[in-house]
Design a protein around this motif. Structure first.
Motif, PDB file in Angstrom:
ATOM      1  N   LEU A 126     -12.462   2.232 -24.628  1.00  0.00           N
ATOM      2  CA  LEU A 126     -11.033   2.495 -24.569  1.00  0.00           C
ATOM      3  C   LEU A 126     -10.349   2.981 -23.293  1.00  0.00           C
ATOM      4  O   LEU A 126      -9.542   2.119 -22.549  1.00  0.00           O
ATOM      5  N   PRO A 127     -11.057   3.908 -22.540  1.00  0.00           N
ATOM      6  CA  PRO A 127     -10.430   4.108 -21.029  1.00  0.00           C
ATOM      7  C   PRO A 127     -10.590   3.099 -20.159  1.00  0.00           C
ATOM      8  O   PRO A 127      -9.937   2.956 -19.213  1.00  0.00           O
ATOM      9  N   PHE A 128     -11.635   2.083 -20.320  1.00  0.00           N
ATOM     10  CA  PHE A 128     -11.929   1.079 -19.530  1.00  0.00           C
ATOM     11  C   PHE A 128     -10.825  -0.068 -19.599  1.00  0.00           C
ATOM     12  O   PHE A 128     -10.146  -0.629 -18.827  1.00  0.00           O
ATOM     13  N   ILE A 129     -10.472  -0.149 -20.886  1.00  0.00           N
ATOM     14  CA  ILE A 129      -9.481  -1.141 -21.312  1.00  0.00           C
ATOM     15  C   ILE A 129      -8.214  -0.455 -20.795  1.00  0.00           C
ATOM     16  O   ILE A 129      -7.314  -1.238 -20.215  1.00  0.00           O
ATOM     17  N   SER A 130      -7.791   0.705 -20.869  1.00  0.00           N
ATOM     18  CA  SER A 130      -6.542   1.328 -20.424  1.00  0.00           C
ATOM     19  C   SER A 130      -6.229   1.398 -18.653  1.00  0.00           C
ATOM     20  O   SER A 130      -5.684   0.936 -18.319  1.00  0.00           O
ATOM     21  N   LEU A 131      -7.445   1.374 -18.076  1.00  0.00           N
ATOM     22  CA  LEU A 131      -7.617   1.525 -16.761  1.00  0.00           C
ATOM     23  C   LEU A 131      -7.329   0.058 -16.328  1.00  0.00           C
ATOM     24  O   LEU A 131      -6.543  -0.389 -15.406  1.00  0.00           O
ATOM     25  N   GLN A 132      -7.932  -0.915 -16.953  1.00  0.00           N
ATOM     26  CA  GLN A 132      -7.591  -2.381 -16.637  1.00  0.00           C
ATOM     27  C   GLN A 132      -6.246  -2.662 -17.031  1.00  0.00           C
ATOM     28  O   GLN A 132      -5.642  -3.180 -15.970  1.00  0.00           O
ATOM     29  N   ALA A 133      -5.534  -2.269 -17.819  1.00  0.00           N
ATOM     30  CA  ALA A 133      -4.098  -2.553 -18.367  1.00  0.00           C
ATOM     31  C   ALA A 133      -3.429  -1.938 -17.059  1.00  0.00           C
ATOM     32  O   ALA A 133      -2.284  -2.589 -16.697  1.00  0.00           O
ATOM     33  N   PHE A 134      -3.567  -0.635 -16.920  1.00  0.00           N
ATOM     34  CA  PHE A 134      -2.896   0.068 -15.653  1.00  0.00           C
ATOM     35  C   PHE A 134      -2.948  -0.480 -14.321  1.00  0.00           C
ATOM     36  O   PHE A 134      -2.048  -0.604 -13.637  1.00  0.00           O
ATOM     37  N   ALA A 135      -4.202  -1.234 -14.232  1.00  0.00           N
ATOM     38  CA  ALA A 135      -4.311  -1.750 -12.706  1.00  0.00           C
ATOM     39  C   ALA A 135      -3.407  -3.045 -12.678  1.00  0.00           C
ATOM     40  O   ALA A 135      -2.975  -3.330 -11.577  1.00  0.00           O
ATOM     41  N   HIS A 136      -3.079  -3.473 -13.735  1.00  0.00           N
ATOM     42  CA  HIS A 136      -2.114  -4.766 -13.664  1.00  0.00           C
ATOM     43  C   HIS A 136      -0.564  -4.327 -13.485  1.00  0.00           C
ATOM     44  O   HIS A 136       0.428  -5.134 -13.236  1.00  0.00           O
ATOM     45  N   LEU A 137       0.065  -2.948 -13.436  1.00  0.00           N
ATOM     46  CA  LEU A 137       1.179  -2.601 -13.075  1.00  0.00           C
ATOM     47  C   LEU A 137       1.816  -2.722 -11.602  1.00  0.00           C
ATOM     48  O   LEU A 137       0.883  -2.592 -10.740  1.00  0.00           O
ATOM     49  N   GLY A 138       2.828  -3.126 -11.611  1.00  0.00           N
ATOM     50  CA  GLY A 138       3.357  -3.109 -10.217  1.00  0.00           C
ATOM     51  C   GLY A 138       4.442  -1.874  -9.909  1.00  0.00           C
ATOM     52  O   GLY A 138       4.580  -1.012 -10.594  1.00  0.00           O
ATOM     53  N   SER A 139       5.140  -2.150  -8.730  1.00  0.00           N
ATOM     54  CA  SER A 139       5.674  -1.222  -8.066  1.00  0.00           C
ATOM     55  C   SER A 139       6.974  -1.684  -7.459  1.00  0.00           C
ATOM     56  O   SER A 139       6.794  -2.928  -6.786  1.00  0.00           O
ATOM     57  N   ILE A 140       8.038  -1.016  -7.056  1.00  0.00           N
ATOM     58  CA  ILE A 140       8.909  -1.279  -5.961  1.00  0.00           C
ATOM     59  C   ILE A 140       9.057  -0.209  -4.996  1.00  0.00           C
ATOM     60  O   ILE A 140       9.126   0.945  -5.257  1.00  0.00           O
ATOM     61  N   SER A 141       9.216  -0.898  -3.863  1.00  0.00           N
ATOM     62  CA  SER A 141       9.239   0.217  -2.501  1.00  0.00           C
ATOM     63  C   SER A 141      10.621  -0.228  -1.769  1.00  0.00           C
ATOM     64  O   SER A 141      10.589  -1.516  -1.316  1.00  0.00           O
ATOM     65  N   GLY A 142      11.764   0.586  -1.680  1.00  0.00           N
ATOM     66  CA  GLY A 142      13.009   0.020  -1.339  1.00  0.00           C
ATOM     67  C   GLY A 142      13.153   0.818  -0.063  1.00  0.00           C
ATOM     68  O   GLY A 142      12.805   2.090   0.008  1.00  0.00           O
ATOM     69  N   THR A 143      14.217   0.483   0.754  1.00  0.00           N
ATOM     70  CA  THR A 143      14.962   1.117   1.822  1.00  0.00           C
ATOM     71  C   THR A 143      16.323   0.853   1.731  1.00  0.00           C
ATOM     72  O   THR A 143      16.645  -0.145   1.589  1.00  0.00           O
ATOM     73  N   VAL A 144      17.218   1.793   1.841  1.00  0.00           N
ATOM     74  CA  VAL A 144      18.723   1.759   2.064  1.00  0.00           C
ATOM     75  C   VAL A 144      19.012   1.850   3.394  1.00  0.00           C
ATOM     76  O   VAL A 144      18.915   2.949   3.881  1.00  0.00           O
ATOM     77  N   ILE A 145      19.781   1.140   3.956  1.00  0.00           N
ATOM     78  CA  ILE A 145      20.470   1.207   5.301  1.00  0.00           C
ATOM     79  C   ILE A 145      21.784   1.028   5.492  1.00  0.00           C
ATOM     80  O   ILE A 145      22.526   0.233   4.454  1.00  0.00           O
ATOM     81  N   ASP A 146      22.651   1.928   6.316  1.00  0.00           N
ATOM     82  CA  ASP A 146      24.003   1.695   6.560  1.00  0.00           C
ATOM     83  C   ASP A 146      24.199   0.526   7.244  1.00  0.00           C
ATOM     84  O   ASP A 146      23.850   0.325   8.306  1.00  0.00           O
ATOM     85  N   GLN A 147      25.034  -0.361   6.741  1.00  0.00           N
ATOM     86  CA  GLN A 147      25.304  -1.729   7.452  1.00  0.00           C
ATOM     87  C   GLN A 147      26.194  -1.303   8.719  1.00  0.00           C
ATOM     88  O   GLN A 147      25.962  -2.100   9.643  1.00  0.00           O
ATOM     89  N   THR A 148      26.734  -0.384   8.827  1.00  0.00           N
ATOM     90  CA  THR A 148      27.716  -0.156   9.974  1.00  0.00           C
ATOM     91  C   THR A 148      26.846   0.343  11.055  1.00  0.00           C
ATOM     92  O   THR A 148      26.974  -0.039  12.196  1.00  0.00           O
ATOM     93  N   THR A 149      25.893   1.491  10.659  1.00  0.00           N
ATOM     94  CA  THR A 149      25.026   1.737  11.994  1.00  0.00           C
ATOM     95  C   THR A 149      23.740   1.417  12.008  1.00  0.00           C
ATOM     96  O   THR A 149      22.988   1.317  12.938  1.00  0.00           O
TER      97      THR A 149
END
Length: 759
Positions: free
Chosen positions: A10-33
């Protein structure tokens, strides 16, 4: 057997499932400056997950299953956005979002549980809706804070907040871009805070909090603190010219050095140079000949994707004459007019040069590391006469207060946000260091600003303050969060008395621990309750500390706020708090000696209410109501039986408010008032400082390349007393001194026109 094998795998199955998860990395910028935006609220629609951008405008959502998501992005003064992002297995999806500035819409403001301890909705609203038109307005951005000028335009203002007469800064910590403004052991008084080296047009935001509840904030944080943040980059270059009554002129210019507008600017760096010159004779019978010059340069660059450097250099100089305080009897007898003077030879000169470097790094493991070093060279010379001929019936009682100062320091912190189970934990640890060296700090009896009659104090000060703090913010859910912190401060004071034939040097030291505990409950996006508690302090002047061998020289302040942030409907925002503050020691300013002295304990309690209401799409109203009951503790009644426990000049009720018009065609403007009720001027309330009600008007007409503005202070031409003191003085020819109100007259009707060119 099969069941046992399943449990082992079970731990190896859970780790395998966790490994397929993704993420979002974002940056917010002021259009004016074209620069990153910090403090932006970012939420995953429908999932209850939210965060705010860090110092580099970055945010991150991890452990997401592969699927399309909608991200809601909002920030005060910017148009809210909803973007779509698709997450895939084992991948980090990078997103860059540009936000456009837009008129304030109260309906878009959400009372968020994320980093509730740092949330400053009122401040962000005010700085967007009420442009600062002069240097005095900088301090008035803090709701409930009142100021008064009583020695010409070049001297730091007297400050009032939460039942305090703070004098020039004893009980409020002021900083600019993290650099201290308050001067410890100053020639004129402890905590002297002169903000005139800041050019008003460069203010980007004002971070503030009332009370001693933030572990990062140390000395002088009793009534509260405020950090004024200047612009990292100019939207565009500009020149502003201003002229007004009383022979008043002002010119301001800001030049974008690395490009004109966002399209011409390197996304990784910015730089600008700005300057201000002011001149005014003011409204007094004796012209002030007030002159001020400011020059500021600022560079901001990304040394790498996750590291930025900000360098600021500035220099400031000011010189003026002033009319001093006028006793009521001098006006009543005709000896002086309401705008006149008893000693017209008063005045001063001051300068300050600053260097400030800030380095911010976000590591791959999401640690935010901040390092800041700063240095100031400061000079001050002031001539005053509070008592006229009380002490010296021949030459008068004029005094000179003078000093040369070098100030250097360091602020450093490391913080990280992580999850412990379902708890979102933000941990911060910091170190702070500050050392002040003054040369020839002086108090002398003078005549006509040219002749020194005798020196009363003359010496060198070496004062060191080292501090360390730890701060933990636990966000248990979208509804409940807890902030706990503690700081340790160490002071070492040294004074070299240069008056004796053989100089005498004495030292003393002391330390203090200040814990903080704050609770926040966010019921929904319209309602938040909070309880702030904490211990703070204000240090004593070195010249008070050393004679006491360091004993009882870091008086503690214990405070609590019970408050609510409430949006009963989309266009109304209310922030109300009931507060209490107990001080181990007060300060009394002795005008004839020009020093501060410690006295006894005190307590204050009251209610603060701030209301912001959007009447129409373009019309806004605001109201601040502040009550306080300040009293000394353990003081016996006087010989007449009157209570002696009033705190002189401490405000008991103040109110400010107004209406603001934005973007009605090319027009914008505001009509504002401020009111301070009668208050005791001495300990038994037998002398009263009179109330005042003053209104101001601002109107602007703006096109893409230029703007015309009209500013009117005291629109109704009210005759009022800006500062008032119960002082015992003797006029020339009087046989005995008289104790009564001495005042500085407030601004009469004062109109100014300005024209700004943009490119």
């Amino acid at each position: 057997m099969k069941r046992t094998l399943y449990v082992l795998l079970l731990p190896f199955i859970s780790l395998q499932a966790f490994a397929h998860l993704g993420s979002i990395s974002g940056t917010v910028i002021d259009q004016t400056t074209n620069l990153p935006l910090r403090g932006v609220t970012v939420q995953l629609s429908g999932l209850g997950k939210g965060t705010v951008t860090n110092e580099l405008g970055q945010y991150r959502f991890a452990d997401l299953v592969a699927a399309p998501y909608k991200i809601e992005i909002s920030h005060i003064g910017f148009k809210a956005l909803t973007i779509s992002v698709t997450v895939t297995d084992d991948q980090t999806t990078a997103v860059t979002t540009f936000m456009n500035r837009a008129p304030i819409e109260l309906s878009e403001i959400v009372v968020s549980s994320r980093q509730a301890h740092d949330q400053q909705l009122i401040s962000s609203l005010d700085i967007r809706m009420r442009p600062i038109t002069n240097s005095q307005e900088i301090l008035r951005m803090v709701p409930g804070l009142f100021i008064g000028q009583h020695a010409g335009g070049g001297k730091a203002e007297q400050i009032f907040l939460r039942g305090f007469d703070i004098d020039h800064g004893t009980d409020i910590r002021l900083t600019v871009d993290g650099m201290p403004v308050n001067m410890v052991s100053h020639a004129h008084g402890q905590g002297y805070a002169d903000l005139h080296f800041v050019i008003p047009e460069l203010i980007e935001r004002v971070d503030f909090k009332k009370g001693p509840y933030n572990a990062e904030k140390g000395n002088f944080t009793t009534a509260g603190w405020a950090d004024f943040r200047t612009r990292t980059a100019l939207d565009r270059s500009f020149v502003k010219l201003e002229t007004g009554q009383f022979n008043s002129y002002r010119a301001v210019a800001g030049l974008d050095l690395l490009g004109h507008g966002p399209k011409g600017r390197d996304a990784h760096q910015s730089a600008y140079l700005a300057s201000e010159y002011s001149y005014s004779d003011s409204y007094f019978d004796h012209p002030q000949h007030f002159k001020r010059l400011n020059i500021v340069g600022k560079y901001h660059g990304h040394l790498s994707e996750n590291t930025n450097l900000t360098l600021t250099g500035s220099t400031f100089w000011s010189k003026w004459n002033h009319s001093g305080q006028i006793p009521d009897r001098a006006v009543a007898s005709g000896l002086a007019g309401f705008f006149g003077s008893v000693d017209p030879t008063e005045g001063g000169e001051t300068s300050r040069t600053n260097v400030n470097a800030e380095l911010v790094t976000v590591t791959p493991k999401n640690y935010t590391i901040k390092n800041q070093v700063f240095y100031s060279n400061y000079q001050f010379e002031l001539y005053s006469n509070f008592t006229f001929f009380r002490e010296d019936s021949i030459n008068g009682d004029q005094i000179r207060q003078k000093e040369y100062r070098n100030l250097l320091g360091y602020n450093g912190s490391i913080s990280r946000t992580d999850f412990v189970g379902k708890i979102r934990l933000t941990s911060t640890a910091g170190l702070q260091y500050r050392q002040d060296f003054t040369h020839h700090t002086e108090l002398s009896h003078t005549k006509n600003r040219v002749e020194t009659l005798d020196r009363r104090q003359f010496g060198n000060i070496d004062e060191l303050n080292a501090g360390a703090y730890v701060d933990e913010l636990f966000e248990f859910s979208d509804h409940f969060s807890l902030n706990a912190g503690v700081r340790l401060d160490y002071f070492r004071n040294q004074y070299a008395d240069l008056i004796p034939p053989t100089p005498v040097t004495r030292r003393a030291d002391a330390a203090l621990i200040s814990p903080k505990l704050n609770l926040y409950y966010t019921a929904n996006p319209r309602l938040q309750l909070y309880l702030n508690t904490g211990k703070g302090f204000h240090s004593n002047d070195t010249r008070v500390v050393v004679p006491q061998n360091g004993r009882d020289i870091l008086p503690a302040a214990y405070g609590s706020d019970l408050g609510v942030i409430f949006k009963p409907f989309p266009t109304l925002l209310i922030n109300a708090a009931s507060w209490y503050l107990w001080l181990q020691q007060e300060f009394v300013y002795v005008g004839d000696e020009g020093v501060v002295e410690p006295s006894g304990r005190s307590r204050r309690y009251g209610i603060d209410v701030s209301i912001r209401y959007q009447l129409t799409r373009n019309l806004y109203a605001d109201l601040d109501l502040n009550t306080a009951k300040p009293r000394a503790i353990g003081v016996e009644s006087g010989p007449t039986g009157r209570a002696q426990n009033y705190l002189p000049l401490a405000p008991t009720f103040t109110s400010t408010g107004g209406v603001t018009l934005q973007n009605v065609g090319r027009w914008s403007g505001s009509l504002r008032y401020r009111y301070m009720r009668n208050r005791p001027a001495n300990e038994d309330n037998s002398i009263i400082a009179q109330s005042y009600f003053v209104t101001d008007l601002q109107v602007n007409y703006t096109r893409s390349r230029y703007q015309f503005g009209l500013s009117i202070q005291n629109l109704l031409n009210t005759r009022w007393k800006e500062t008032q003191f119960a002082t015992e003085s003797r006029l020339r020819g009087e046989t005995a001194p008289v104790d009564e109100i001495h005042f500085t007259p407030g601004t009469p009707f004062f109109a100014r026109l300005n024209w700004t060119l943009f490119w």
